[in-house]
Design a protein around this motif. Structure first.
Motif, PDB file in Angstrom:
ATOM      1  N   ILE A 104      82.327  53.452  59.187  1.00  0.00           N
ATOM      2  CA  ILE A 104      82.728  54.762  58.655  1.00  0.00           C
ATOM      3  C   ILE A 104      81.681  55.202  57.626  1.00  0.00           C
ATOM      4  CG2 ILE A 104      84.572  56.087  57.532  1.00  0.00           C
ATOM      5  CD1 ILE A 104      85.520  54.807  60.091  1.00  0.00           C
ATOM      6  N   LYS A 105      81.234  56.435  57.793  1.00  0.00           N
ATOM      7  CA  LYS A 105      80.158  56.956  56.949  1.00  0.00           C
ATOM      8  C   LYS A 105      80.536  56.970  55.469  1.00  0.00           C
ATOM      9  CE  LYS A 105      78.693  61.120  57.473  1.00  0.00           C
ATOM     10  NZ  LYS A 105      78.795  62.353  58.189  1.00  0.00           N
ATOM     11  N   ASP A 106      79.632  56.592  54.639  1.00  0.00           N
ATOM     12  CA  ASP A 106      79.746  56.766  53.185  1.00  0.00           C
ATOM     13  C   ASP A 106      80.842  55.961  52.479  1.00  0.00           C
ATOM     14  OD1 ASP A 106      77.658  58.518  53.243  1.00  0.00           O
ATOM     15  OD2 ASP A 106      78.948  60.300  53.417  1.00  0.00           O
ATOM     16  N   VAL A 107      81.504  55.046  53.159  1.00  0.00           N
ATOM     17  CA  VAL A 107      82.512  54.292  52.400  1.00  0.00           C
ATOM     18  C   VAL A 107      81.881  53.064  51.765  1.00  0.00           C
ATOM     19  CG1 VAL A 107      84.464  55.065  53.810  1.00  0.00           C
ATOM     20  CG2 VAL A 107      83.408  52.852  54.247  1.00  0.00           C
ATOM     21  N   LYS A 108      82.338  52.764  50.566  1.00  0.00           N
ATOM     22  CA  LYS A 108      81.769  51.650  49.826  1.00  0.00           C
ATOM     23  C   LYS A 108      82.795  50.593  49.485  1.00  0.00           C
ATOM     24  CE  LYS A 108      78.176  54.396  47.697  1.00  0.00           C
ATOM     25  NZ  LYS A 108      78.739  55.668  48.246  1.00  0.00           N
ATOM     26  N   ASN A 109      84.017  51.061  49.251  1.00  0.00           N
ATOM     27  CA  ASN A 109      84.968  50.146  48.660  1.00  0.00           C
ATOM     28  C   ASN A 109      86.270  50.064  49.455  1.00  0.00           C
ATOM     29  OD1 ASN A 109      86.160  48.444  46.845  1.00  0.00           O
ATOM     30  ND2 ASN A 109      86.867  50.110  45.518  1.00  0.00           N
ATOM     31  N   ILE A 110      86.276  49.216  50.478  1.00  0.00           N
ATOM     32  CA  ILE A 110      87.519  49.010  51.232  1.00  0.00           C
ATOM     33  C   ILE A 110      88.058  47.643  50.819  1.00  0.00           C
ATOM     34  CG2 ILE A 110      88.561  48.723  53.509  1.00  0.00           C
ATOM     35  CD1 ILE A 110      86.331  50.423  54.670  1.00  0.00           C
ATOM     36  N   LEU A 238      93.695  55.257  58.408  1.00  0.00           N
ATOM     37  CA  LEU A 238      92.835  54.108  58.091  1.00  0.00           C
ATOM     38  C   LEU A 238      91.369  54.431  58.349  1.00  0.00           C
ATOM     39  CD1 LEU A 238      94.855  50.958  59.224  1.00  0.00           C
ATOM     40  CD2 LEU A 238      94.283  51.692  56.910  1.00  0.00           C
ATOM     41  N   ILE A 239      91.118  55.325  59.281  1.00  0.00           N
ATOM     42  CA  ILE A 239      89.745  55.761  59.536  1.00  0.00           C
ATOM     43  C   ILE A 239      89.332  56.816  58.503  1.00  0.00           C
ATOM     44  CG2 ILE A 239      88.205  56.909  61.197  1.00  0.00           C
ATOM     45  CD1 ILE A 239      89.075  54.233  62.262  1.00  0.00           C
ATOM     46  N   ARG A 240      90.275  57.692  58.199  1.00  0.00           N
ATOM     47  CA  ARG A 240      89.950  58.826  57.323  1.00  0.00           C
ATOM     48  C   ARG A 240      89.888  58.445  55.838  1.00  0.00           C
ATOM     49  NH1 ARG A 240      90.141  64.637  57.545  1.00  0.00           N
ATOM     50  NH2 ARG A 240      90.497  64.704  59.766  1.00  0.00           N
ATOM     51  N   TYR A 241      90.846  57.626  55.411  1.00  0.00           N
ATOM     52  CA  TYR A 241      90.917  57.287  53.978  1.00  0.00           C
ATOM     53  C   TYR A 241      90.962  55.773  53.740  1.00  0.00           C
ATOM     54  CZ  TYR A 241      93.062  61.980  54.244  1.00  0.00           C
ATOM     55  OH  TYR A 241      93.342  63.292  54.516  1.00  0.00           O
ATOM     56  N   PRO A 242      90.069  55.017  54.330  1.00  0.00           N
ATOM     57  CA  PRO A 242      90.202  53.547  54.239  1.00  0.00           C
ATOM     58  C   PRO A 242      90.131  53.012  52.815  1.00  0.00           C
ATOM     59  CG  PRO A 242      88.038  54.150  55.092  1.00  0.00           C
ATOM     60  CD  PRO A 242      88.841  55.420  55.038  1.00  0.00           C
ATOM     61  N   GLU A 243      89.509  53.785  51.919  1.00  0.00           N
ATOM     62  CA  GLU A 243      89.336  53.264  50.554  1.00  0.00           C
ATOM     63  C   GLU A 243      90.585  53.387  49.699  1.00  0.00           C
ATOM     64  OE1 GLU A 243      84.726  53.998  49.516  1.00  0.00           O
ATOM     65  OE2 GLU A 243      85.827  55.793  50.097  1.00  0.00           O
ATOM     66  N   THR A 244      91.579  54.111  50.197  1.00  0.00           N
ATOM     67  CA  THR A 244      92.725  54.407  49.329  1.00  0.00           C
ATOM     68  C   THR A 244      93.873  53.400  49.464  1.00  0.00           C
ATOM     69  OG1 THR A 244      93.826  55.794  50.966  1.00  0.00           O
ATOM     70  CG2 THR A 244      92.246  56.881  49.513  1.00  0.00           C
ATOM     71  N   TYR A 245      93.826  52.555  50.483  1.00  0.00           N
ATOM     72  CA  TYR A 245      94.986  51.671  50.697  1.00  0.00           C
ATOM     73  C   TYR A 245      94.897  50.382  49.890  1.00  0.00           C
ATOM     74  CZ  TYR A 245      96.462  55.081  53.976  1.00  0.00           C
ATOM     75  OH  TYR A 245      96.871  56.270  54.506  1.00  0.00           O
ATOM     76  N   ASP A 246      96.064  49.831  49.629  1.00  0.00           N
ATOM     77  CA  ASP A 246      96.156  48.636  48.781  1.00  0.00           C
ATOM     78  C   ASP A 246      96.942  47.540  49.512  1.00  0.00           C
ATOM     79  OD1 ASP A 246      96.475  46.819  46.766  1.00  0.00           O
ATOM     80  OD2 ASP A 246      97.484  48.166  45.362  1.00  0.00           O
ATOM     81  N   VAL A 247      98.249  47.755  49.694  1.00  0.00           N
ATOM     82  CA  VAL A 247      99.054  46.809  50.476  1.00  0.00           C
ATOM     83  C   VAL A 247      99.783  47.594  51.566  1.00  0.00           C
ATOM     84  CG1 VAL A 247     100.956  45.151  50.438  1.00  0.00           C
ATOM     85  CG2 VAL A 247      99.380  45.263  48.503  1.00  0.00           C
ATOM     86  N   ILE A 248      99.620  47.152  52.797  1.00  0.00           N
ATOM     87  CA  ILE A 248     100.274  47.810  53.928  1.00  0.00           C
ATOM     88  C   ILE A 248     101.288  46.844  54.531  1.00  0.00           C
ATOM     89  CG2 ILE A 248      99.903  48.717  56.262  1.00  0.00           C
ATOM     90  CD1 ILE A 248      97.046  49.540  55.272  1.00  0.00           C
ATOM     91  N   LEU A 249     102.532  47.290  54.603  1.00  0.00           N
ATOM     92  CA  LEU A 249     103.590  46.456  55.186  1.00  0.00           C
ATOM     93  C   LEU A 249     103.955  47.039  56.544  1.00  0.00           C
ATOM     94  CD1 LEU A 249     105.932  44.362  55.116  1.00  0.00           C
ATOM     95  CD2 LEU A 249     107.278  46.084  53.894  1.00  0.00           C
ATOM     96  N   ALA A 250     103.826  46.244  57.603  1.00  0.00           N
ATOM     97  CA  ALA A 250     104.037  46.796  58.945  1.00  0.00           C
ATOM     98  C   ALA A 250     104.916  45.906  59.805  1.00  0.00           C
ATOM     99  CB  ALA A 250     102.693  47.005  59.633  1.00  0.00           C
ATOM    100  N   ILE A 251     105.671  46.549  60.664  1.00  0.00           N
ATOM    101  CA  ILE A 251     106.419  45.846  61.704  1.00  0.00           C
ATOM    102  C   ILE A 251     105.415  45.094  62.587  1.00  0.00           C
ATOM    103  CG2 ILE A 251     107.780  46.265  63.817  1.00  0.00           C
ATOM    104  CD1 ILE A 251     109.216  48.524  62.235  1.00  0.00           C
ATOM    105  N   ASN A 252     105.839  43.950  63.078  1.00  0.00           N
ATOM    106  CA  ASN A 252     104.982  43.009  63.824  1.00  0.00           C
ATOM    107  C   ASN A 252     103.905  43.646  64.703  1.00  0.00           C
ATOM    108  OD1 ASN A 252     104.015  40.702  64.992  1.00  0.00           O
ATOM    109  ND2 ASN A 252     106.011  39.825  65.448  1.00  0.00           N
ATOM    110  N   GLU A 253     104.318  44.406  65.706  1.00  0.00           N
ATOM    111  CA  GLU A 253     103.334  44.914  66.670  1.00  0.00           C
ATOM    112  C   GLU A 253     102.372  45.927  66.037  1.00  0.00           C
ATOM    113  OE1 GLU A 253     106.606  45.003  66.972  1.00  0.00           O
ATOM    114  OE2 GLU A 253     107.356  46.996  67.482  1.00  0.00           O
TER     115      GLU A 253
END
Ligand code: IPM
Ligand code: MN
Length: 376
Positions: A104-110, A238-253
């Motif tokens: 992803i262009k220009d991202v530094k901090n994921i 996740l493609i558009r704002y990958p730097e903004t996430y911290d903890v993601i809780l997801a159903i199994n699949e």
């Protein structure tokens, strides 16, 4: 005394766990016993059983397990580690190390983690099963008329999705705790719940509801922020704002799928580690599979296994993990300059043109390079 059990399993699992073993020896942890156990094809040859009693005993006797990969025969061992031991949370960090470039262009901090519910969802099929859709009529779940109308009397199968309050609660609690723990070390303190409750009102709706009610106290008392997205838009986010996430809780699949996407955001499946925790016998494994196409060639990237080892050592609170972490950080810096460093980079960490000219390092070379950095 701590006991760490290593199981290569199948395919490149064997090669990358061997690499992790060399690193582990180099760290010479105090009061620690390293036990090797076998699963899958090798175990079948040695013990006449793909998941022998000896392996189960070694797992049950250890404080943590590092597992390589399964092709098909080691799947029984994997099922035991996950379902048998009740390791209900699958933690998959997505971190862009310095030296690596995101596509992803220009991202530094994921730097986020995905916490994937590990025992239910659509994959509870492993416990509950799949079946012929006609059976749904027989069991009175589907009316004969509906079957005719919606499925045109066609042959087909169904799979079961299970979401329970119990499971949702404990994984949500763990996610809240993780968010708080990270917040205390400078992360934003944001928890994002992923579901598809607009379609699966009952199952995903329950997951979302339970997660929010678990988070209530954390929002109020610890100022963590909670939001939620449907899984489809989450993939886009996740493609558009990958730097903004911290903890993601997801159903199994959803966690399964988003974690592969996440891996590609920061350097690929070859460097994606995971931890399956919840029981007294947590296990750690690279997210990649057994890669039969390259197995046995000695060219697998051992970094995912080594990063999984790092998670294991963190979990068991070994202070030597700092040494390993420093070495890994140093190692990744080299990826930025392939012209200078290709001799210690695996195929998936050099540009395509290098791969085509066979300019890359074998697993053993990569391992030695990291060992040198531990010594420094
Ligand atoms: C993973 C894998 C496994 C999973 C398969 C092999 C069961 O895809 O670890 O992500 O979905 O959990
Ligand atoms: Mn997967």
């Amino acid at each position: 005394m701590k006991k760490i059990c290593l199981i290569g399993g199948e395919g490149i699992g064997i090669e990358v766990i061997d690499s992790a073993y060399q690193i582990l020896r180099e760290l010479s942890l105090p009061n620690t016993e390293i036990i090797e156990a076998f699963a899958g094809e090798i175990a079948e040859k040695e013990f006449g059983n793909a998941f022998p009693q000896e392996t189960r005993a070694a797992i049950d006797d250890s404080n943590a397990i590092l597992f390589g990969a399964t092709e098909n025969k080691a799947v029984g061992t994997l099922m035991y580690l996950r379902f048998g031991l009740d390791n209900f949370a699958n933690i998959r960090p997505v971190k862009l190390y310095k030296g690596l470039r995101s596509p992803i262009k220009d991202v530094k901090n994921i730097d986020f983690i995905i916490i994937r519910e590990n025992l239910e969802g659509l994959y509870s099929v492993i416990k509950i099963g799949e079946g012929n859709i006609k059976k749904l009529v027989k069991h009175g779940i589907l009316r004969e008329d509906d079957y005719a109308e919606f499925f045109h009397q066609s042959k087909g199968y169904y799979a079961t999705k299970i979401i329970t309050e119990y499971e949702s609660k404990r994984v949500a609690k763990l996610a809240c705790e993780k968010t708080l723990e990270r917040k205390n070390t400078g992360f934003p303190g944001r928890l994002t719940i992923v579901h598809k409750a607009n379609v699966m009102l009952l199952t995903d709706g329950l997951f979302k509801k339970v997660a929010y009610s678990m988070a209530k106290d954390y929002i109020k008392n610890h100022k963590i922020k909670v939001d939620n997205y449907h899984v489809d838009i989450m993939a886009a986010n996740l493609i558009r704002y990958p730097e903004t996430y911290d903890v993601i809780l997801a159903i199994n699949e959803y966690g399964d799928i988003l974690s592969d996407l996440g891996a590609e955001l920061v350097g690929g499946m070859g460097i994606a580690p995971s931890a399956c925790i919840g029981s007294d016998h947590p296990y750690f494994e690279p997210v990649h599979g057994s890669a039969p196409d390259i197995a046995g060639k000695g060219i697998a990237n051992p970094l995912a296994a080594i990063l999984s080892l790092k998670m294991l050592l963190e979990y068991l609170k070994f202070k030597e993990v700092k040494l390993l972490e420093g070495a890994i950080e140093e190692y990744f810096l080299q990826v930025a300059d392939p012209a200078k460093n290709w001799k210690c980079l695996p195929p998936d960490l050099v540009p395509k043109i290098y791969r085509e000219q066979n300019k890359f390092a074998k697993t053993e070379k990569v391992t030695q390079n990291i060992i040198e950095k531990i010594k420094e």
